[in-house]
Design a protein around this motif. Sequence first.
Motif, PDB file in Angstrom:
ATOM      1  N   PHE A   1      -7.300   2.871  -4.297  1.00  0.00           N
ATOM      2  CA  PHE A   1      -6.695   2.602  -3.054  1.00  0.00           C
ATOM      3  C   PHE A   1      -7.661   2.008  -2.005  1.00  0.00           C
TER       4      PHE A   1
ATOM      5  N   GLY B   1      -7.104  -1.842  -0.616  1.00  0.00           N
ATOM      6  CA  GLY B   1      -7.051  -2.271   0.717  1.00  0.00           C
ATOM      7  C   GLY B   1      -7.870  -3.189   1.171  1.00  0.00           C
TER       8      GLY B   1
ATOM      9  N   LEU C   1      -7.128  -6.463   2.588  1.00  0.00           N
ATOM     10  CA  LEU C   1      -7.697  -7.046   4.001  1.00  0.00           C
ATOM     11  C   LEU C   1      -8.387  -8.379   3.967  1.00  0.00           C
TER      12      LEU C   1
ATOM     13  N   MET D   1       0.649  -1.436  -0.150  1.00  0.00           N
ATOM     14  CA  MET D   1      -0.048  -0.107   0.163  1.00  0.00           C
ATOM     15  C   MET D   1       0.872   1.361  -0.119  1.00  0.00           C
TER      16      MET D   1
END
Length: 89
Positions: free
Chosen positions: A38, A42, A46, A18
């Motif tokens: 993004f 993300g 996750l 990231m």
Amino acid sequence: MKTNTIRTTYWIIAALLMLSAATANQFSNQFIWTKFDFLVFGIMLLAAGLAIELVLHFAHNPRYRLGLIGTVVVAFLLVWAELAVGIFH
């Protein structure tokens, strides 16, 4: 490998991915990600991390763990490639 080592390694790699994407977005004109990009990345990191956590919690055989973690990583990479360039069209 110990479970805590695997967990720590994954989350460090996820954070570095990231961070590298954010850095490249700042310094390169060829790397243009929006906030949505993004967010999706993300969420993907996750989801992969949570899947690996489940594997580590429920699978006790090291070979079974390795196979399942490999499957999670391959699935992550295939989704990433599809979203990036549409390899399945």
